[in-house]
Design an enzyme around this catalytic site. Structure first.
Site, mmCIF file in Angstrom:
data_model
loop_
_atom_site.group_PDB
_atom_site.id
_atom_site.type_symbol
_atom_site.label_atom_id
_atom_site.label_comp_id
_atom_site.label_asym_id
_atom_site.label_seq_id
_atom_site.Cartn_x
_atom_site.Cartn_y
_atom_site.Cartn_z
ATOM 1 N N HIS A 1 -1.799 -6.714 -1.148
ATOM 2 C CA HIS A 1 -1.617 -5.630 -2.128
ATOM 3 C C HIS A 1 -3.007 -5.196 -2.592
ATOM 4 C CE1 HIS A 1 -0.618 -3.942 -6.119
ATOM 5 N NE2 HIS A 1 0.621 -3.806 -5.688
ATOM 6 N N LYS B 1 7.753 -8.968 -12.562
ATOM 7 C CA LYS B 1 8.555 -9.207 -11.343
ATOM 8 C C LYS B 1 9.408 -10.468 -11.490
ATOM 9 C CE LYS B 1 4.852 -7.341 -8.471
ATOM 10 N NZ LYS B 1 5.181 -5.936 -8.246
ATOM 11 N N GLN C 1 4.757 -12.060 -5.521
ATOM 12 C CA GLN C 1 6.098 -11.909 -4.946
ATOM 13 C C GLN C 1 6.738 -13.263 -4.703
ATOM 14 O OE1 GLN C 1 7.714 -9.005 -4.378
ATOM 15 N NE2 GLN C 1 6.038 -7.643 -4.893
HETATM 16 N N1 PLP Z 1 0.262 -8.469 -5.551
HETATM 17 C C1 PLP Z 1 1.450 -8.191 -5.025
HETATM 18 C C2 PLP Z 1 1.843 -8.862 -3.736
HETATM 19 C C3 PLP Z 1 2.306 -7.276 -5.632
HETATM 20 O O1 PLP Z 1 3.484 -6.990 -5.074
HETATM 21 C C4 PLP Z 1 1.888 -6.665 -6.855
HETATM 22 C C5 PLP Z 1 2.747 -5.669 -7.536
HETATM 23 O O2 PLP Z 1 3.346 -4.819 -6.939
HETATM 24 C C6 PLP Z 1 0.645 -7.009 -7.376
HETATM 25 C C7 PLP Z 1 -0.137 -7.902 -6.696
HETATM 26 C C8 PLP Z 1 0.119 -6.381 -8.639
HETATM 27 O O3 PLP Z 1 0.805 -6.831 -9.730
HETATM 28 P P1 PLP Z 1 0.557 -6.134 -11.161
HETATM 29 O O4 PLP Z 1 0.543 -4.662 -10.912
HETATM 30 O O5 PLP Z 1 1.712 -6.581 -11.958
HETATM 31 O O6 PLP Z 1 -0.737 -6.607 -11.669
#
Ligand code: PLP
Length: 406
Positions: free
Chosen positions: A122, A225, A202
């Site tokens: 991500h 999440k 996740q």
């Molecule tokens: N990493 C992964 C694998 C994610 O799916 C997400 C959110 O979609 C994030 C990081 C980022 O999380 P946040 O936006 O809650 O900081």
């Protein structure tokens, strides 16, 4: 005994309709809905117990502080961390990765040093490392999954050179659902003295996590999440790494003494939590983690495996649909494109008319999109309250898309 109807009854939003149809919420990978116990905890924290935390000596501040600090122990238990002192609260994984990048990596890495990443990351686990590439000349080394979407841990370890200073890897791909064997990576990397950052955003939603057994140096989770509030999160940090870290954000709470010419830091984990934190968000996160542990992480994983198998068999029957990621052990996360001209956004719009909420786009994973040769996908991501009947509603709605766009 896992009872999905009893679980669903605890989520008020699931009884609402969208566009005149019962809501089928399959956007859990982006953010999950909240059970009543979390909503009630938030309400009570604001309506009956609210005050700022830490320095206050009055009753409400003491209650708020106790409730807030108790979540450190809950989070440690949830993650299998040896102690609550290893847990730093954040606003989510994005803040955790920036904390590690600024606090641990920036003072240690030099031009030419290397960070290994997978292309499945991500953006939250990419962009903070790009900062180091831009500012310090650190090199990003990319590892790709195979055609099924599996990431061979050996491929990650083969990318190690004598300049490797960090491995930053997801535990579960938010697009493909691939579960990465992070334990093998962590143990081998540790033998070579290379710290590993694991993005658990996740994975921690879908399976039991044990950071002590895994052997990682950092493990980040994000509350929204995990059936908890947005703006909450935490990162487990191995004590040796914590001792090496500089503070990232400066302000109240993270200091011991401030003078005109000098400043000294509070002890970790407070050293890494500047300013008024997300008090109620964190208290809500605690309620969510307790709720998940009460349902049982093994039970959640088993239910979602049933959903995955059923969804996979039904999606496989649609020969005009391309599902990205066919890893046998994947989570119940399905990204797909429709053969023909339909854009993921169009599919998502049609599904919404049928009450089905999915996500369409690049899912903050553009290097993976580039690797797959697509610009966008639709993603149906399942959670604890989803049912096989909802899979059927999704399939019917996709068949309608096929009729409309084929
Ligand atoms: N990493 C992964 C694998 C994610 O799916 C997400 C959110 O979609 C994030 C990081 C980022 O999380 P946040 O936006 O809650 O900081």
């Amino acid at each position: 005994m896992f009872d999905v109807d009893a679980i669903r009854d605890q989520f008020p939003i699931l009884s609402r309709k969208v566009n005149g149809k019962p809501l089928v919420y399959l956007d859990n990978g982006a953010s999950a809905q909240k059970p009543k116990v979390v909503l009630d905890t938030i309400q009570r924290a604001y309506a009956e117990e609210y005050s700022n935390v830490h320095r206050g000596l009055h009753t409400l501040s003491t209650i708020s502080t106790e409730n807030y600090e108790a979540v450190r122990g809950t989070t440690a238990r949830f993650l299998g961390a040896p102690s609550e002192h290893h847990i730093v609260f954040t606003s989510g994984t994005t803040e955790a990765m920036n904390l590690i990048s600024y606090g641990w990596a920036a003072p240690r890495l030099q031009a030419g040093d290397e960070i290994i990443l997978s292309v499945m990351e991500h953006h939250a686990n990419i962009v903070p490392w790009h900062f180091l590439r831009e500012r310090q000349g650190v090199k990003l080394v990319w590892v790709e999954p195979d055609a099924k979407g599996d990431l061979d841990p050996q491929a990650v370890l083969d990318a190690v050179t004598d300049r490797t200073k960090l491995i930053a890897i997801t535990h579960l791909s938010n697009v493909l659902g691939t579960v990465v064997d992070v334990k093998t990576i962590c143990h081998e990397a540790r033998a070579q003295g290379i710290p590993v950052v694991v993005d658990g955003s996740q994975a921690a939603v879908h399976m039991p996590v044990d950071v002590a057994d895994m052997g990682c140096d950092f493990y980040a989770i994000t509350g929204h999440k995990l059936y908890g509030p947005s703006g909450s999160g935490a990162v487990y940090i191995r004590p040796e790494r914590m001792a090496e870290m500089r503070p990232f954000l400066g302000g109240g709470d993270m200091i011991r003494e401030v003078h005109r010419d000098t400043v000294t830091w509070n002890d970790p984990p407070m050293k890494f939590e500047a300013g008024t934190p997300g008090i109620v968000q964190t208290i809500g996160l605690g309620a969510a983690l307790e709720w998940m542990m009460g349902v049982g992480m093994d039970e959640i994983a088993a239910h979602e495996t049933t959903l995955r198998d059923y969804a996979r068999s039904r999606l496989d029957g649609l020969n005009w649909l391309d599902v990205q990621g066919q890893s046998a052990g994947k989570a119940a996360v399905f990204s797909f494109t429709l053969q023909g001209a339909a854009h993921a956004h169009d599919i998502s719009t049609v599904l919404d008319k049928k009450g089905v909420a999915v996500r369409a786009g690049h899912h903050c994973a553009q290097p993976l999109m580039q690797h797959l040769g697509v610009t966008a996908t639709c993603r149906a991501s399942f959670g604890v309250y989803n049912t096989t009947q909802e899979v059927d509603v999704l399939i019917d709605a996709l068949e309608l898309c096929h009729d409309l766009f084929a």
